[in-house]
Motif scaffolding. Structure first.
Motif, PDB file in Angstrom:
ATOM      1  N   ILE A 129      32.338  16.866  24.774  1.00 46.59           N
ATOM      2  CA  ILE A 129      32.020  17.244  26.323  1.00 46.59           C
ATOM      3  C   ILE A 129      31.538  18.459  26.318  1.00 46.59           C
ATOM      4  O   ILE A 129      30.608  18.648  26.992  1.00 46.59           O
ATOM      5  N   ALA A 130      31.976  19.532  25.527  1.00 51.35           N
ATOM      6  CA  ALA A 130      31.779  20.765  25.787  1.00 51.35           C
ATOM      7  C   ALA A 130      30.340  20.897  25.076  1.00 51.35           C
ATOM      8  O   ALA A 130      29.365  21.633  25.639  1.00 51.35           O
ATOM      9  N   ALA A 140      27.899  18.666  25.058  1.00 50.15           N
ATOM     10  CA  ALA A 140      27.082  18.218  25.891  1.00 50.15           C
ATOM     11  C   ALA A 140      26.658  18.909  27.307  1.00 50.15           C
ATOM     12  O   ALA A 140      25.577  19.173  27.496  1.00 50.15           O
ATOM     13  N   LEU A 141      27.606  19.641  27.720  1.00 46.63           N
ATOM     14  CA  LEU A 141      27.473  20.619  28.737  1.00 46.63           C
ATOM     15  C   LEU A 141      26.899  21.801  28.378  1.00 46.63           C
ATOM     16  O   LEU A 141      25.687  22.138  29.009  1.00 46.63           O
ATOM     17  N   TYR A 190      24.361  21.904  25.971  1.00 42.44           N
ATOM     18  CA  TYR A 190      23.155  21.296  25.968  1.00 42.44           C
ATOM     19  C   TYR A 190      22.419  21.268  27.244  1.00 42.44           C
ATOM     20  O   TYR A 190      21.141  21.630  27.306  1.00 42.44           O
ATOM     21  N   GLY A 191      22.977  20.768  28.334  1.00 39.49           N
ATOM     22  CA  GLY A 191      22.504  20.914  29.676  1.00 39.49           C
ATOM     23  C   GLY A 191      22.029  22.193  30.166  1.00 39.49           C
ATOM     24  O   GLY A 191      21.163  22.590  30.678  1.00 39.49           O
ATOM     25  N   VAL A 192      23.030  23.161  29.708  1.00 37.57           N
ATOM     26  CA  VAL A 192      22.855  24.682  30.314  1.00 37.57           C
ATOM     27  C   VAL A 192      21.517  25.133  29.326  1.00 37.57           C
ATOM     28  O   VAL A 192      20.706  25.809  29.859  1.00 37.57           O
ATOM     29  N   ALA A 246      26.776  29.257  26.501  1.00 33.46           N
ATOM     30  CA  ALA A 246      27.415  28.008  26.984  1.00 33.46           C
ATOM     31  C   ALA A 246      28.293  27.486  25.947  1.00 33.46           C
ATOM     32  O   ALA A 246      29.526  27.095  26.398  1.00 33.46           O
ATOM     33  N   VAL A 272      31.071  27.963  29.255  1.00 26.98           N
ATOM     34  CA  VAL A 272      30.107  27.067  30.045  1.00 26.98           C
ATOM     35  C   VAL A 272      29.512  27.771  31.463  1.00 26.98           C
ATOM     36  O   VAL A 272      28.790  28.140  31.689  1.00 26.98           O
ATOM     37  N   LEU A 283      26.003  29.379  32.561  1.00 26.08           N
ATOM     38  CA  LEU A 283      25.303  28.947  33.502  1.00 26.08           C
ATOM     39  C   LEU A 283      24.990  30.098  34.431  1.00 26.08           C
ATOM     40  O   LEU A 283      23.883  30.019  35.099  1.00 26.08           O
TER      41      LEU A 283
END
Length: 61
Positions: A9-10, A12-13, A15-17, A35, A39, A43
């Motif tokens: 989860i960390a 993936a988050l 990667y989104g940032v 991130a 995270v 951000l």
């Protein structure tokens, strides 16, 4: 097992940032690295970073 889940989860988050940072001066790599550390910090830094100046090149010439 749950540590692996939270790690996924960390990442993936992060990667989104990082994807958000692609269009900014900070870039994907730094945004992803920050991130991974935190995270929320990543951000905030991405959102405070200036957007890249996009110069379009005419390919048809």
């Amino acid at each position: 097992m749950e540590r692996l889940f939270f790690l996924c989860i960390a990442v993936a988050l992060a990667y989104g940032v990082g994807c958000m940072g692609r269009k900014r001066k900070i870039g994907f790599g730094w945004a992803f690295f920050l991130a991974l550390i935190n995270v929320i910090l990543g951000l905030i830094v991405v959102l405070c970073s200036k957007k890249k100046d996009v110069d379009f090149v005419d390919v048809d010439k």
